[in-house]
Design an enzyme around this catalytic site. Structure first.
Site, PDB file in Angstrom:
ATOM      1  N   ASP A  38      30.734 -67.045  30.017  1.00  0.00           N
ATOM      2  CA  ASP A  38      29.761 -65.985  29.758  1.00  0.00           C
ATOM      3  C   ASP A  38      29.176 -65.514  31.081  1.00  0.00           C
ATOM      4  O   ASP A  38      28.502 -66.275  31.780  1.00  0.00           O
ATOM      5  CB  ASP A  38      28.651 -66.508  28.840  1.00  0.00           C
ATOM      6  CG  ASP A  38      27.793 -65.389  28.256  1.00  0.00           C
ATOM      7  OD1 ASP A  38      27.858 -64.263  28.778  1.00  0.00           O
ATOM      8  OD2 ASP A  38      27.063 -65.646  27.285  1.00  0.00           O
ATOM      9  N   TYR A  53      19.551 -53.828  21.621  1.00  0.00           N
ATOM     10  CA  TYR A  53      20.370 -54.689  20.766  1.00  0.00           C
ATOM     11  C   TYR A  53      19.962 -56.163  20.824  1.00  0.00           C
ATOM     12  O   TYR A  53      20.352 -56.948  19.959  1.00  0.00           O
ATOM     13  CB  TYR A  53      21.857 -54.527  21.112  1.00  0.00           C
ATOM     14  CG  TYR A  53      22.283 -55.262  22.365  1.00  0.00           C
ATOM     15  CD1 TYR A  53      22.923 -56.497  22.287  1.00  0.00           C
ATOM     16  CD2 TYR A  53      22.062 -54.723  23.632  1.00  0.00           C
ATOM     17  CE1 TYR A  53      23.316 -57.168  23.424  1.00  0.00           C
ATOM     18  CE2 TYR A  53      22.453 -55.382  24.774  1.00  0.00           C
ATOM     19  CZ  TYR A  53      23.081 -56.606  24.673  1.00  0.00           C
ATOM     20  OH  TYR A  53      23.467 -57.279  25.800  1.00  0.00           O
ATOM     21  N   CYS A  87      25.616 -57.178  27.906  1.00  0.00           N
ATOM     22  CA  CYS A  87      26.540 -58.283  27.672  1.00  0.00           C
ATOM     23  C   CYS A  87      27.993 -57.853  27.528  1.00  0.00           C
ATOM     24  O   CYS A  87      28.889 -58.485  28.092  1.00  0.00           O
ATOM     25  CB  CYS A  87      26.088 -59.115  26.485  1.00  0.00           C
ATOM     26  SG  CYS A  87      26.254 -58.308  24.872  1.00  0.00           S
ATOM     27  N   HIS A 120      25.943 -60.591  20.583  1.00  0.00           N
ATOM     28  CA  HIS A 120      26.146 -60.964  21.982  1.00  0.00           C
ATOM     29  C   HIS A 120      27.648 -61.118  22.201  1.00  0.00           C
ATOM     30  O   HIS A 120      28.371 -61.610  21.333  1.00  0.00           O
ATOM     31  CB  HIS A 120      25.413 -62.264  22.320  1.00  0.00           C
ATOM     32  CG  HIS A 120      25.617 -62.710  23.738  1.00  0.00           C
ATOM     33  ND1 HIS A 120      25.524 -61.849  24.804  1.00  0.00           N
ATOM     34  CD2 HIS A 120      25.932 -63.924  24.268  1.00  0.00           C
ATOM     35  CE1 HIS A 120      25.751 -62.519  25.925  1.00  0.00           C
ATOM     36  NE2 HIS A 120      26.010 -63.774  25.632  1.00  0.00           N
ATOM     37  N   TRP A 168      18.035 -54.497  30.441  1.00  0.00           N
ATOM     38  CA  TRP A 168      17.815 -54.474  28.998  1.00  0.00           C
ATOM     39  C   TRP A 168      16.499 -53.789  28.636  1.00  0.00           C
ATOM     40  O   TRP A 168      15.955 -53.989  27.574  1.00  0.00           O
ATOM     41  CB  TRP A 168      17.815 -55.896  28.427  1.00  0.00           C
ATOM     42  CG  TRP A 168      19.179 -56.530  28.420  1.00  0.00           C
ATOM     43  CD1 TRP A 168      20.060 -56.546  27.379  1.00  0.00           C
ATOM     44  CD2 TRP A 168      19.823 -57.234  29.485  1.00  0.00           C
ATOM     45  NE1 TRP A 168      21.211 -57.213  27.731  1.00  0.00           N
ATOM     46  CE2 TRP A 168      21.098 -57.646  29.017  1.00  0.00           C
ATOM     47  CE3 TRP A 168      19.462 -57.554  30.789  1.00  0.00           C
ATOM     48  CZ2 TRP A 168      21.990 -58.364  29.810  1.00  0.00           C
ATOM     49  CZ3 TRP A 168      20.359 -58.265  31.574  1.00  0.00           C
ATOM     50  CH2 TRP A 168      21.602 -58.661  31.083  1.00  0.00           C
TER      51      TRP A 168
END
Length: 737
Positions: A399, A570, A318, A376, A282
Site C-alpha cells: 500500500d 471518499y 489512494c 480504499h 484529501w
C-alpha cells in the site's frame, strides 16, 4: 491460483545503476582513481573506444523470447533466469579464452553478488551467470548469456576480455536491463498461470473500482508500463529511495528480492519521506495541482515527476498511488493488481477497533484518528515469501498511500494475504494494520463537545471490509475476492480468527479505558431505522430518500430526530453541510413509519465535492431509551458519456471517433474539456476544448486516431465542465492489420 510450487532460492543480490555508471567497468574505475587527472581520463577513454567491439543485441528476437517486446526502448531488456543472445565483433581473440563481466550499481562486488565474472561453458548454469558459445566467424562471436533466476533487477554493464592476450583492459559491450521473470519456475515471482502473467505483467489497461458498498462503479486506467522512458523512471525511483541514499551498495545488493523492492517502492510512490512521486491531498481543495480524480493514467504522472526534476506531482489519493505502484511493479516484472476494499477501516491505534463520533444533532464529528473510508485501493503483488515460507506465499498486500508510518517511513507491506485471513498478525510486514482494514470492529458514539462525555450508541462487527474487488483476468469485469481475505462475516471461524489476532497483539489481556463496557455493548435499542433510496441518485437531480423507523417494543415510543446531510470526500471526512431538519415522532407498539426526504439539487450543487459523495444521518433520541443512529453514504452518478468509433480501426490508418455528451440540467455548462488517451491508439494525451452547452444540448466531439499496434486496445476519455467533473468512460477498440 494454484500453490506456488518452487524451491526456495538463495539471496543473490544485485541492482540498478545510475546514469553516471553506464560506461564500461574500466572507465568507472578510472573515474574513481583519477578523478583529478582529466588528461589521463581522456587518454584511457580514447583507447577503450578504439578497441570497443560492435555489439548486436538481437533486440527483436531476445525481446520476443523474454516477453519484453512492448517496451519502447533501443536498449536490450531481458528477464532473469533465461538466456539471451549477444553477438559482437572487433575481437581477434580465441573465443574459448573469453571472460565476461556483468555488473551493476555504484560499487560492483562479487561478495555482494553485484558483479559476476564468467567464461564460456558447455552448459547453462541455473545457479550463476554463464555463457554458452553459439557460433563464431573470423571477426565475430555469438554467445548465449544466462543469469541466475535470483539475480538482481537493474541496469547492467557487460564487458568482455580475452584471457589469453595478456590485456588487462576489458572491452565494453554496452548495457542491458534485467527484470524479474514470472514465466520462469525458479524466480520468486513465478506465476504458473500464463493468462494471469499476461494480465498482471503485460496488460497496460486496468479497471479500478470505487463508490461505496451500496453502489460500486469502475473506471478505466492506463497503466502504460511500456511507454517510452517509463522503465528508466522506475529505475530512477529505486535510486531516489531513502534506502539507496543511506547505503547505496547495500540497497542495490537487495534488489533481487521482490518483497524488499515492493516495500521500498511503496514508500517512493508517495512523497512523505523522500520527495517521491505523488503528494497526497484529501482536503477537497486541489489548488496548485490536479484533482486526483482527473488523472486517467500513470504515464503522465511519472513523466511529470521526471520533467520537474523529481519534485512530487500534485495530487494523489489512494487509487492514484495504487495505480502508479501497479505500473512500476508490472514494468519491473512483478505480477501486480489493484484491490478495492469497500468500508475500509483506518485503525490508527492498533486496537482492531474503529471509533466514530456524532454530536446530538447527528453531525459526524471529525475528531478521531480512526476512520472508515467508503473505499480504499491498495495493491496485491505475487511472489514467494522466502522469509515466511510457502504457506504465506502468493498474493502480498502493498500500500503506497501514506496513512501510518512503518519502520519510521510511510510504507506498507508486503503483508501476506494468507496471513491476514488466518489472523497471523505477528508476521512481517504491517499485518495488524491490513487486518484491521478488512476486519476491525466499529463503535459508534454520541459525543458531547461541551462536557467531553461519550455514550456508545451501538457496535458492529460485520460492516468493515466488504465487496473487495479487482479486475477479472482477460475481461473487463469485476471479481470479488473478499473470501480470500477473511472467513464469512458472522461465522464462528471469522470470530475465532478475530480473537486470535487480538491475542497475538496482546489486546485480550490489556485494559483499554477507551473501550465500551460490557454493559454498554449489551444494551439493546428500542427502535430500528434505515434510509431507503426513493429515486435516481444522479448529479443534477434532486435526492429523494425515505427514512424508515420501526418500534421494536410493545409500548409506544416518543422520538426526537435530528437529521443532517454533509458532502464528504471518499474517506467520509465531512466537508460542507448541505441540509438539516428535525422532527418529532411517536411510534405505536410495533409500528413502522416512513418519512420522505428531499434534498433539491440547488441545495447541494455548490457544496458537493468532486467525489460526488454525501453522508446523511438521523440521530434518534428515544425517550427513556438509548439513542439510535441511522446513517447512509450515497454516491451520485455523473451523467453518461458515449464513445463511437466511426469505422474499422486498422494499423497506421486514420479512423474517426465521436464522443457524445448531453447536458442534463436546466442551465448552461461551461469550461468544457475532453481528455483522451489510449496505449497504441494515440501518443500522449489529446485535450480538446469544447464550447459551452445549453440546457439539454448535446455536444458531438470528434477526433481522429491512427492506431500503431494491432489487437484489443482501450480508449479512455474524461470530460469535465463547471458543473460536472471527471466524467469517465472507456471503450475497447479492436485494431486489425
Amino acid at each position: 491460483m494454484g500453490h506456488m510450487g518452487r524451491k526456495k532460492q538463495s539471496n543473490i543480490v544485485m541492482g540498478a545503476c545510475k546514469e553516471a555508471f553506464f560506461e564500461s567497468s574500466i572507465w568507472v574505475r578510472v573515474l574513481d582513481l583519477h578523478r583529478n587527472n582529466p588528461e589521463y581520463q581522456y587518454r584511457l577513454d580514447t583507447e577503450l573506444s578504439a578497441t570497443q567491439p560492435s555489439t548486436n543485441w538481437h533486440l527483436k528476437e531476445n525481446a520476443r523470447d523474454h516477453h519484453t517486446s512492448k517496451f519502447s526502448s533501443k536498449e536490450l531488456i531481458v528477464r532473469r533466469g533465461q538466456a539471451f543472445t549477444v553477438t559482437f565483433n572487433g575481437t581477434e581473440q580465441p573465443e574459448q579464452n573469453l571472460t565476461f563481466t556483468a555488473e551493476t550499481g555504484p560499487k560492483p562486488s562479487k561478495l555482494a553478488k553485484t558483479q559476476a565474472t564468467f567464461g564460456i561453458s558447455s552448459t547453462v548454469s541455473t545457479e550463476s551467470w554463464s555463457a554458452v558459445l553459439q557460433s563464431t566467424s573470423s571477426n565475430s562471436v555469438s554467445v548465449s548469456i544466462s543469469s541466475p533466476p535470483n539475480a538482481v533487477l537493474g541496469r547492467y554493464r557487460l564487458s568482455v576480455q580475452s584471457t589469453s592476450s595478456g590485456s588487462s583492459s576489458p572491452a565494453s559491450l554496452g548495457t542491458f536491463v534485467l527484470l524479474f521473470n514470472p514465466w520462469s519456475s525458479g524466480d520468486d515471482v513465478f506465476m504458473p498461470n500464463t493468462s494471469e502473467c499476461e494480465e498482471y505483467v503485460l496488460e497496460e489497461f486496468g479497471i479500478i473500482f470505487a463508490g461505496n458498498k451500496n453502489h460500486i462503479n469502475g473506471f478505466g486506467w492506463n497503466y502504460g508500463q511500456f511507454q517510452e522512458d517509463i522503465l528508466n523512471i522506475c529505475l530512477s525511483m529505486l535510486d531516489r529511495s531513502l534506502y539507496y541514499r543511506q547505503d547505496p551498495a547495500t540497497d542495490v545488493a537487495h534488489r533481487n528480492d521482490p518483497k524488499y523492492l515492493g516495500r521500498v517502492l511503496s514508500a517512493v510512490v508517495n512523497a512523505n519521506d523522500d520527495q517521491g512521486v505523488l503528494l497526497g491531498n484529501w482536503s477537497g481543495d486541489y489548488e496548485g495541482g490536479k484533482n486526483p480524480s482527473s488523472w486517467t493514467g500513470s504515464g503522465e504522472i511519472l513523466q511529470n515527476w521526471k520533467k520537474s526534476g523529481f519534485k512530487p506531482v500534485r495530487y494523489g489519493q489512494c487509487w492514484v498511488f495504487a495505480a502508479v505502484l501497479t505500473t512500476v511493479l508490472r514494468c519491473l516484472g512483478i505480477p501486480t493488481r489493484t484491490i478495492t476494499n469497500f468500508s475500509s477501516a483506518h485503525d490508527a491505534d492498533r486496537n482492531l477497533r474503529v471509533d466514530e463520533f456524532y454530536d446530538a444533532s447527528g453531525n459526524h464529528l471529525d475528531r478521531a484518528a480512526d476512520s472508515i473510508w467508503n473505499f480504499h485501493v491498495w495493491n496485491e503483488s505475487w511472489f514467494f515469501r522466502s522469509d515466511l515460507g510457502s504457506s504465506y506465499s502468493g498474493w502480498q498486500i502493498l500500500d503506497a498511500t501514506p496513512q501510518e508510518q512503518s519502520g519510521g517511513i510511510y510504507q506498507c507491506g508486503p503483508a501476506s494475504r494468507n496471513a491476514i485471513k488466518e489472523g497471523d498478525v505477528d508476521l512481517d510486514y504491517d499485518c495488524p494494520f491490513v487486518f484491521a482494514e478488512v476486519n476491525a470492529d466499529c463503535m459508534y458514539w454520541n459525543y458531547d463537545p461541551a462536557t467531553g462525555k461519550k455514550t456508545l450508541m451501538y457496535s458492529e462487527s460485520t460492516v468493515i471490509g466488504q465487496f473487495m474487488s479487482t479486475k477479472a483476468v482477460g475481461r473487463d469485469d469485476r471479481v470479488d475476492v473478499t473470501n480470500h481475505y477473511k472467513y464469512e462475516e458472522g461465522s464462528t471461524k471469522e470470530r475465532d480468527v478475530f480473537k486470535k489476532a487480538r491475542k497475538k497483539l496482546g489486546l485480550e489481556d490489556k485494559f483499554d479505558p477507551t473501550a465500551p463496557t460490557p454493559h454498554e455493548i449489551d444494551l439493546k435499542p428500542d427502535i430500528s431505522g434505515k434510509f431507503k433510496v426513493a429515486g435516481p441518485l444522479d448529479v443534477g437531480k434532486d435526492i429523494n430518500l425515505t427514512l424508515v423507523l420501526a418500534n421494536l417494543q410493545s409500548d409506544a415510543k416518543a422520538l426526537h430526530i435530528n437529521m443532517t446531510a454533509w458532502s464528504t470526500v471518499y474517506t467520509r471526512r465531512p466537508v460542507k453541510e448541505i441540509w438539516k431538519d428535525s422532527i418529532f415522532v411517536t411510534l405505536s407498539p410495533k409500528e413502522e413509519k416512513q418519512y420522505p426526504i428531499k434534498i433539491p439539487y440547488t441545495e447541494y450543487q455548490q457544496q458537493l465535492t468532486t467525489d460526488n459523495m454525501i453522508e446523511i444521518t438521523a440521530l434518534c433520541h428515544v425517550e427513556g431509551g438509548i439513542q439510535v443512529l441511522v446513517q447512509r453514504d450515497i454516491t451520485l452518478d455523473n451523467p453518461a458519456i458515449d464513445i463511437q468509433v466511426l469505422g474499422e480501426a486498422k494499423v497506421n490508418k486514420e479512423v474517426d471517433v465521436e464522443v457524445l455528451f448531453t447536458n442534463p440540467i436546466d442551465m448552461e455548462v461551461m469550461d468544457c474539456v475532453l481528455q483522451v488517451e489510449g496505449n497504441d491508439l494515440i501518443r500522449g494525451i489529446l485535450q480538446i476544448d469544447v464550447p459551452p452547452l445549453k440546457a439539454s444540448e448535446t455536444s458531438s466531439m470528434k477526433f481522429t486516431l491512427t492506431p500503431f499496434e494491432m489487437g484489443p486496445k482501450h480508449l479512455l476519455v474524461n470530460f469535465s465542465c463547471d458543473k460536472f467533473t471527471d466524467i469517465k468512460t472507456f471503450k475497447m477498440v479492436n485494431v486489425i492489420d
